[in-house]
Design an enzyme around this catalytic site. Structure first.
Site, PDB file in Angstrom:
ATOM      1  N   ASP A 186       0.865  -1.189   0.000  1.00  0.00           N
ATOM      2  CA  ASP A 186       0.000   0.000   0.000  1.00  0.00           C
ATOM      3  C   ASP A 186       0.897   1.234   0.000  1.00  0.00           C
ATOM      4  O   ASP A 186       2.096   1.154   0.270  1.00  0.00           O
ATOM      5  CB  ASP A 186      -0.911   0.007   1.236  1.00  0.00           C
ATOM      6  CG  ASP A 186      -1.880   1.199   1.241  1.00  0.00           C
ATOM      7  OD1 ASP A 186      -2.299   1.652   0.150  1.00  0.00           O
ATOM      8  OD2 ASP A 186      -2.213   1.703   2.332  1.00  0.00           O
ATOM      9  N   TYR A 210      -1.015   8.766  -2.067  1.00  0.00           N
ATOM     10  CA  TYR A 210      -1.091   8.585  -3.515  1.00  0.00           C
ATOM     11  C   TYR A 210      -2.310   9.291  -4.114  1.00  0.00           C
ATOM     12  O   TYR A 210      -2.415   9.431  -5.321  1.00  0.00           O
ATOM     13  CB  TYR A 210      -1.246   7.092  -3.833  1.00  0.00           C
ATOM     14  CG  TYR A 210       0.016   6.264  -3.842  1.00  0.00           C
ATOM     15  CD1 TYR A 210       1.281   6.813  -3.615  1.00  0.00           C
ATOM     16  CD2 TYR A 210      -0.070   4.892  -4.110  1.00  0.00           C
ATOM     17  CE1 TYR A 210       2.417   6.011  -3.642  1.00  0.00           C
ATOM     18  CE2 TYR A 210       1.065   4.094  -4.135  1.00  0.00           C
ATOM     19  CZ  TYR A 210       2.308   4.650  -3.901  1.00  0.00           C
ATOM     20  OH  TYR A 210       3.421   3.848  -3.934  1.00  0.00           O
ATOM     21  N   GLY A 211      -3.262   9.679  -3.256  1.00  0.00           N
ATOM     22  CA  GLY A 211      -4.589  10.085  -3.706  1.00  0.00           C
ATOM     23  C   GLY A 211      -4.668  11.165  -4.763  1.00  0.00           C
ATOM     24  O   GLY A 211      -5.608  11.200  -5.547  1.00  0.00           O
ATOM     25  N   CYS A 268      -4.445  -1.339  -2.163  1.00  0.00           N
ATOM     26  CA  CYS A 268      -4.608   0.101  -2.362  1.00  0.00           C
ATOM     27  C   CYS A 268      -5.513   0.304  -3.574  1.00  0.00           C
ATOM     28  O   CYS A 268      -5.160  -0.105  -4.686  1.00  0.00           O
ATOM     29  CB  CYS A 268      -3.234   0.721  -2.618  1.00  0.00           C
ATOM     30  SG  CYS A 268      -3.276   2.483  -3.022  1.00  0.00           S
ATOM     31  N   ASN A 269      -6.666   0.899  -3.340  1.00  0.00           N
ATOM     32  CA  ASN A 269      -7.599   1.156  -4.456  1.00  0.00           C
ATOM     33  C   ASN A 269      -7.016   2.153  -5.443  1.00  0.00           C
ATOM     34  O   ASN A 269      -7.181   2.016  -6.654  1.00  0.00           O
ATOM     35  CB  ASN A 269      -8.911   1.724  -3.928  1.00  0.00           C
ATOM     36  CG  ASN A 269      -9.699   0.739  -3.095  1.00  0.00           C
ATOM     37  OD1 ASN A 269     -10.622   0.099  -3.572  1.00  0.00           O
ATOM     38  ND2 ASN A 269      -9.345   0.587  -1.834  1.00  0.00           N
ATOM     39  N   THR A 270      -6.346   3.168  -4.914  1.00  0.00           N
ATOM     40  CA  THR A 270      -5.812   4.234  -5.755  1.00  0.00           C
ATOM     41  C   THR A 270      -4.815   3.666  -6.774  1.00  0.00           C
ATOM     42  O   THR A 270      -4.804   4.077  -7.941  1.00  0.00           O
ATOM     43  CB  THR A 270      -5.119   5.292  -4.871  1.00  0.00           C
ATOM     44  OG1 THR A 270      -6.003   5.618  -3.784  1.00  0.00           O
ATOM     45  CG2 THR A 270      -4.788   6.540  -5.641  1.00  0.00           C
ATOM     46  N   CYS A 319     -11.022   2.881   0.124  1.00  0.00           N
ATOM     47  CA  CYS A 319      -9.617   3.203   0.427  1.00  0.00           C
ATOM     48  C   CYS A 319      -9.276   2.354   1.632  1.00  0.00           C
ATOM     49  O   CYS A 319     -10.024   2.356   2.630  1.00  0.00           O
ATOM     50  CB  CYS A 319      -9.456   4.686   0.745  1.00  0.00           C
ATOM     51  SG  CYS A 319      -7.828   5.106   1.426  1.00  0.00           S
ATOM     52  N   THR A 320      -8.200   1.607   1.530  1.00  0.00           N
ATOM     53  CA  THR A 320      -7.895   0.646   2.598  1.00  0.00           C
ATOM     54  C   THR A 320      -7.525   1.325   3.918  1.00  0.00           C
ATOM     55  O   THR A 320      -7.502   0.674   4.961  1.00  0.00           O
ATOM     56  CB  THR A 320      -6.753  -0.296   2.156  1.00  0.00           C
ATOM     57  OG1 THR A 320      -5.649   0.506   1.692  1.00  0.00           O
ATOM     58  CG2 THR A 320      -7.217  -1.219   1.050  1.00  0.00           C
ATOM     59  N   HIS A 321      -7.249   2.606   3.875  1.00  0.00           N
ATOM     60  CA  HIS A 321      -6.977   3.327   5.122  1.00  0.00           C
ATOM     61  C   HIS A 321      -8.230   3.481   5.994  1.00  0.00           C
ATOM     62  O   HIS A 321      -8.131   3.537   7.223  1.00  0.00           O
ATOM     63  CB  HIS A 321      -6.447   4.738   4.824  1.00  0.00           C
ATOM     64  CG  HIS A 321      -4.971   4.774   4.558  1.00  0.00           C
ATOM     65  ND1 HIS A 321      -4.423   4.277   3.401  1.00  0.00           N
ATOM     66  CD2 HIS A 321      -3.940   5.253   5.301  1.00  0.00           C
ATOM     67  CE1 HIS A 321      -3.114   4.455   3.444  1.00  0.00           C
ATOM     68  NE2 HIS A 321      -2.789   5.045   4.583  1.00  0.00           N
TER      69      HIS A 321
HETATM   70  N1  DGL Z   1      -4.863   3.189   0.911  1.00  0.00           N
HETATM   71  C1  DGL Z   1      -4.948   3.769  -0.377  1.00  0.00           C
HETATM   72  C2  DGL Z   1      -6.206   3.300  -1.121  1.00  0.00           C
HETATM   73  O1  DGL Z   1      -6.750   2.264  -0.832  1.00  0.00           O
HETATM   74  C3  DGL Z   1      -4.805   5.227  -0.586  1.00  0.00           C
HETATM   75  C4  DGL Z   1      -4.229   6.196   0.364  1.00  0.00           C
HETATM   76  C5  DGL Z   1      -3.447   7.301  -0.317  1.00  0.00           C
HETATM   77  O2  DGL Z   1      -2.268   7.067  -0.522  1.00  0.00           O
HETATM   78  O3  DGL Z   1      -3.998   8.347  -0.640  1.00  0.00           O
HETATM   79  O4  DGL Z   1      -6.639   3.929  -2.035  1.00  0.00           O
END
Ligand code: DGL
Length: 287
Positions: free
Chosen positions: A29, A61-62, A93-95, A207-209
């Protein structure tokens, strides 16, 4: 049309090929959100060896430009794969997943499991037929996400919410510096829509966060909803691709962070709850 199935992994290379050790799973991630997936994988495949890789140097990463993100993820995965030789990689990580998986699959000779917004199950479960997708700005802008909505959510009214701050707030919580209720409500509020007598009843945590602070999201929600976290589905898919996992000596999980800052005590404690005490720096050139 969507041309790649992010959750499907690939028919080849084969993650369930016989090996003389327990399988090694790399979970990646941008930061600490992938721990929510790591935790589920550890729970259902306890005898696998887990390697957690976080690109803490570049997080978040968003809002990264797509070409920058593709190059960066490829560079980090290249270093991580060279160093740890995993049998399978999970992009938690979805992004990143909604953009980079095809590139990774053609560049590396291991199967990849991705994490994408759970729009289809959300729409199927919704009674009010009003759902929201809470994600990073990158994820809500992706063609892939728009296609998921067009193909799988025709019977629902879908609100896409791109939050610029929520991933950071979730991460701050692990660093022992929780965001205020007011700040969290500001990010959460746009996902709650009431129109024509129907209210949002499902919020997809894309978002996995976000599941890191699920308890706070539940407490601060303007009305009760079901929050969907993809981590259990991702873990099940990973286990399925691995096939029968041979029992073997339990190998301790390791974490690699690209940033070189030392983890403060609250973060070390949080990582400890995920079985991670061995934390190393991953040097990444390029990307
Ligand atoms: N955890 C990441 C996701 O699932 C994104 C967090 C980030 O880097 O903005 O998209």
């Amino acid at each position: 049309m969507v041309k790649f199935d992010l959750l499907a992994g690939t028919a080849a290379p084969n993650a369930s090929a016989p090996r003389d050790r327990v399988p090694r799973i790399l979970v990646f991630d941008s930061g600490l959100g992938g721990l929510t997936v790591h935790g589920e994988i550890a729970r259902i495949t306890p005898s696998a060896e887990l390697i957690y890789v976080a690109d803490t140097e570049v997080f978040p990463y968003g809002q990264l430009a797509e070409d920058v993100l593709i190059a960066r993820v490829r560079a980090v995965i290249a270093e991580a794969v060279k160093l740890t030789e995993p049998d399978i990689a999970v992009i938690a990580c979805n992004t990143a997943s909604t953009l980079v998986l095809p590139v990774l699959r053609s560049a590396f000779d291991i199967p990849f499991v991705g994490t994408v917004p759970a729009i289809k199950p959300a729409c199927e479960q919704s009674l009010s037929k009003r759902i929201s997708v809470l994600a990073t700005p990158g994820t809500v802008m992706r063609d892939y996400t728009r296609e998921l909505v067009a193909v799988h959510a025709q019977s629902c009214d879908v609100t896409l919410v791109g939050s610029t701050r929520l991933a950071g707030f979730a991460q701050d919580e692990l660093f022992g510096a929780p965001a205020s209720d007011a700040d969290l409500i500001e990010e959460l509020r746009p996902a709650f829509v009431e129109k024509g007598g129907a209210r949002t009843d499902i919020v997809v945590l894309a978002c996995t966060h976000y599941p890191l602070i699920l308890h706070r999201l539940v407490a601060l929600a303007p009305w009760p909803v079901t929050f969907i976290d993809s981590a259990p589905a991702i873990a099940r898919r990973t286990a399925q691709l691995l096939g029968d996992v041979k029992e073997g000596p339990q190998l301790p999980a390791r974490a690699f962070f690209t940033g070189s800052e030392a983890a403060p005590p609250p973060l070390r404690a949080a990582l400890g709850t995920y079985g991670l005490s061995d934390i190393q720096t991953l040097k990444v050139s390029g990307g």
